[in-house]
Scaffold this motif. Structure first.
Motif, PDB file in Angstrom:
ATOM      1  N   GLU A 130       0.794  -1.479   0.051  1.00 44.14           N
ATOM      2  CA  GLU A 130       0.055  -0.055  -0.189  1.00 44.14           C
ATOM      3  C   GLU A 130       0.815   1.369   0.066  1.00 44.14           C
ATOM      4  O   GLU A 130       1.853   1.362   0.638  1.00 44.14           O
ATOM      5  CB  GLU A 130      -0.806   0.011   1.263  1.00 44.14           C
ATOM      6  N   HIS A 131       0.359   2.253  -0.810  1.00 40.94           N
ATOM      7  CA  HIS A 131       1.072   3.518  -0.758  1.00 40.94           C
ATOM      8  C   HIS A 131       0.012   4.599  -0.537  1.00 40.94           C
ATOM      9  O   HIS A 131      -1.027   4.509  -0.811  1.00 40.94           O
ATOM     10  CB  HIS A 131       1.617   3.813  -2.095  1.00 40.94           C
ATOM     11  N   LYS A 132       0.351   5.727   0.089  1.00 41.65           N
ATOM     12  CA  LYS A 132      -0.484   6.846   0.284  1.00 41.65           C
ATOM     13  C   LYS A 132      -0.958   7.538  -1.195  1.00 41.65           C
ATOM     14  O   LYS A 132      -0.116   7.935  -1.825  1.00 41.65           O
ATOM     15  CB  LYS A 132       0.022   7.793   1.074  1.00 41.65           C
ATOM     16  N   ALA A 133      -2.159   7.979  -1.385  1.00 48.87           N
ATOM     17  CA  ALA A 133      -2.599   8.303  -2.479  1.00 48.87           C
ATOM     18  C   ALA A 133      -2.927  10.125  -2.127  1.00 48.87           C
ATOM     19  O   ALA A 133      -3.100  10.461  -0.798  1.00 48.87           O
ATOM     20  CB  ALA A 133      -4.131   8.243  -2.921  1.00 48.87           C
ATOM     21  N   THR A 134      -2.507  11.176  -2.902  1.00 49.43           N
ATOM     22  CA  THR A 134      -2.706  12.387  -2.760  1.00 49.43           C
ATOM     23  C   THR A 134      -3.579  12.894  -3.664  1.00 49.43           C
ATOM     24  O   THR A 134      -4.246  14.110  -3.348  1.00 49.43           O
ATOM     25  CB  THR A 134      -1.314  13.098  -2.889  1.00 49.43           C
ATOM     26  N   HIS A 135      -3.733  12.595  -4.839  1.00 50.07           N
ATOM     27  CA  HIS A 135      -4.804  13.001  -5.630  1.00 50.07           C
ATOM     28  C   HIS A 135      -5.681  11.803  -6.273  1.00 50.07           C
ATOM     29  O   HIS A 135      -5.349  10.711  -6.174  1.00 50.07           O
ATOM     30  CB  HIS A 135      -4.435  13.496  -6.835  1.00 50.07           C
ATOM     31  N   THR A 136      -7.091  12.213  -6.729  1.00 48.04           N
ATOM     32  CA  THR A 136      -7.872  11.210  -7.326  1.00 48.04           C
ATOM     33  C   THR A 136      -7.266  10.584  -8.656  1.00 48.04           C
ATOM     34  O   THR A 136      -7.005   9.040  -8.580  1.00 48.04           O
ATOM     35  CB  THR A 136      -9.175  11.807  -7.810  1.00 48.04           C
ATOM     36  N   THR A 137      -6.768  11.482  -9.508  1.00 44.71           N
ATOM     37  CA  THR A 137      -5.858  10.702 -10.535  1.00 44.71           C
ATOM     38  C   THR A 137      -4.323  11.803 -10.451  1.00 44.71           C
ATOM     39  O   THR A 137      -4.248  12.748 -10.553  1.00 44.71           O
ATOM     40  CB  THR A 137      -6.280  10.990 -11.806  1.00 44.71           C
ATOM     41  N   PRO A 138      -3.423  10.768  -9.837  1.00 48.44           N
ATOM     42  CA  PRO A 138      -2.168  11.222  -9.958  1.00 48.44           C
ATOM     43  C   PRO A 138      -1.498  12.116 -10.900  1.00 48.44           C
ATOM     44  O   PRO A 138      -2.011  11.760 -12.223  1.00 48.44           O
ATOM     45  CB  PRO A 138      -1.353  10.176  -9.495  1.00 48.44           C
TER      46      PRO A 138
END
Length: 487
Positions: free
Chosen positions: A148-156
């Motif tokens: 698992e990696h952290k998401a920052t945007h809906t579409t990076p």
């Protein structure tokens, strides 16, 4: 060793100053990250223009510059490449730099106003359960199979997308499910990717702060389907009037799903309870753990996608029955004192209406439905009165509060939400600026059997105020408060 000319493959070049047969180390569009032998792509953003930072990137060691306008000062030994659109060029460059990883796996893009996260996350869940190595690019998190990696945007951004797709490819991932936002499409972040299929969920009022008109918002979504290859499938919700519009010009295989109209994949809700749904999908009955008509649409899209990707129908239905709800999407618990607390990401008028109507369909009307709702700052303000209208009309009590006010005054946002409340419902509303206090008040007002809905933030574990992020988790706060109150 990667040569500049290799990562420029399929990029339309307008002019070149310098040598493209040079070895480069990395690619960046943030000048602060540019270092020795890197490529700097000057992107025109909403907040700043990368062209203003070309000199800085060169001073930090960048060897090549991709730009829409040649700088006045050309530095000897630096290669300058002029293109018509640097955002589009970046997408292709990123794909080339990482070895075109999307071609090595089956990539499915999900777009629409509501349902993207649920469909992407549950497809990931389903294919993992089916025994496949699977990837996920979503608002909530990024999964490279089990990592698992952290998401920052809906579409990076394009580089991040391709970086994770390359990791997936190296890990032997076969399927990847990706949320595709209108911002992502408009900013060309998904260009250069090879999609096996696209899913359209629905279209309603959102992001008009960015797109200005609903027609522009719709057409940006449509562009995703326009660009799908012949080999892909385009699965669209036929009950949404925009479904047929999405696939007007697509070259891909058109497939439809619906609950109310004729479609290739159909479902019917037989039972809707707080514990789940009984559905009839393609004439087969299946019990699922998710609830509400909006989830019936999501699950039907998931089933159709699974079958289109080659899963057996009965296996797909079996796996559908095992799926668990996504964090912050109709996530609920029943307290010791029999108060039901629901946390949901509903932050658009349509999503809020769907959730409240679902709760009202289930409840007996003997209990109170207390809704805590706000609206994000620095975002589409036109939806605020609509959300106030919906919350007050469909709840027995609505507490209007702050969401992520960002740089805006939270009281001003609350006033705009209140403006949509009809006079007949004035007695139903309370306004409490502090979100934590609003949730506590909802808990204090609730009695055994009552339902509390906390809408707007869902999975988010922070509140954003004046450029700072503070720890804030709706689910934890409501859980702890009801426990403290012995309710």
């Amino acid at each position: 060793m990667i040569l500049l000319k290799d990562i420029l493959y399929r990029v339309t070049l307008e002019s070149v100053v310098g040598n493209t047969a040079i070895a480069i180390t990395d690619v960046h569009f943030d000048s602060r990250k540019a270092s020795l032998n890197d490529v700097f792509v000057a992107i025109r953003g909403t907040q700043s223009d990368g062209h203003d930072y070309i000199e800085k990137a060169v001073a930090q060691g960048a060897l090549a510059i991709i730009c829409e306008e040649m700088p006045e000062q050309i530095v000897n030994g630096i290669t300058y490449v002029k293109v018509a659109d640097t955002s589009s060029a970046l997408a292709t460059i990123a794909s080339n730099y990482y070895g075109n990883p999307s071609a090595n796996l089956k990539l499915i893009g999900i777009t629409g106003t509501n349902g993207k996260t649920t469909i992407a996350s549950l497809l990931y869940q389903l294919f993992k359960k089916a025994g496949y190595k699977t990837g996920l690019l979503s608002t909530v998190k990024i999964m490279v199979d089990a990592t698992e990696h952290k998401a920052t945007h809906t579409t990076p951004d394009s580089l991040t997308i391709n970086k994770y797709l390359a990791e997936m490819s190296a890990a032997g991932v076969e399927y990847c499910f990706m949320e595709v936002s209108s911002h992502g499409i408009h900013q060309k972040r998904t260009e250069g990717l090879h999609f096996e299929g696209g899913i359209f969920t629905n279209l309603s009022h959102d992001h008009l702060d960015y797109h200005e008109t609903f027609a522009e918002y719709r057409d940006v979504k449509k562009k995703f389907f326009d660009e799908l290859p012949k080999t892909a499938f385009a699965l669209v919700n036929n009950d949404d009037k925009n479904g047929p519009v999405m696939v007007q010009n697509t070259k891909s295989k058109k497939v439809t799903y619906a609950l109310k109209s004729y479609a290739d994949y159909r479902a019917q809700i037989l039972e809707n309870q707080l514990s789940g749904l009984l559905l009839k999908v393609q004439d087969q009955e299946v019990w699922v753990k998710l609830i509400g008509s909006f989830n019936a649409y999501n699950l039907l899209a998931i089933f159709a996608t699974a079958e289109l990707l080659g899963l057996d129908q009965m296996e797909a239905l079996q796996l559908l029955s095992e799926l668990e709800s996504v964090s912050g999407r109709f996530q609920y618990f029943i307290s010791e004192g029999n108060v039901t607390a629901i946390v949901d990401y509903a932050h658009t008028p349509d999503a809020l209406k769907n959730v409240l109507e679902t709760i009202n369909d289930i409840r007996t009307k003997n209990e109170e439905l207390i809704t805590v709702v706000g609206a994000g700052g620095d975002r589409d303000a036109t939806k605020r009165p609509k959300m106030g209208n919906i919350a007050s009309a469909l709840s027995t009590k609505a507490i209007i509060t702050s969401d992520n006010p960002r740089s805006e005054n939270p009281e001003a946002i609350i006033e705009q939400i209140e403006a949509g409340v009809e006079p007949i419902h004035y007695k139903r509303i309370l306004s409490i600026t502090d979100r934590k206090q609003a949730i506590k008040t909802a808990c204090q007002l609730a009695n055994a059997g009552d339902i509390i809905l906390i809408a707007g933030k869902g999975h988010e574990t922070y509140q954003e105020i004046n450029g700072e992020r503070f720890d804030f988790d709706d689910y934890k706060i409501v859980q702890e408060t009801l426990k403290q109150l012995n309710k």
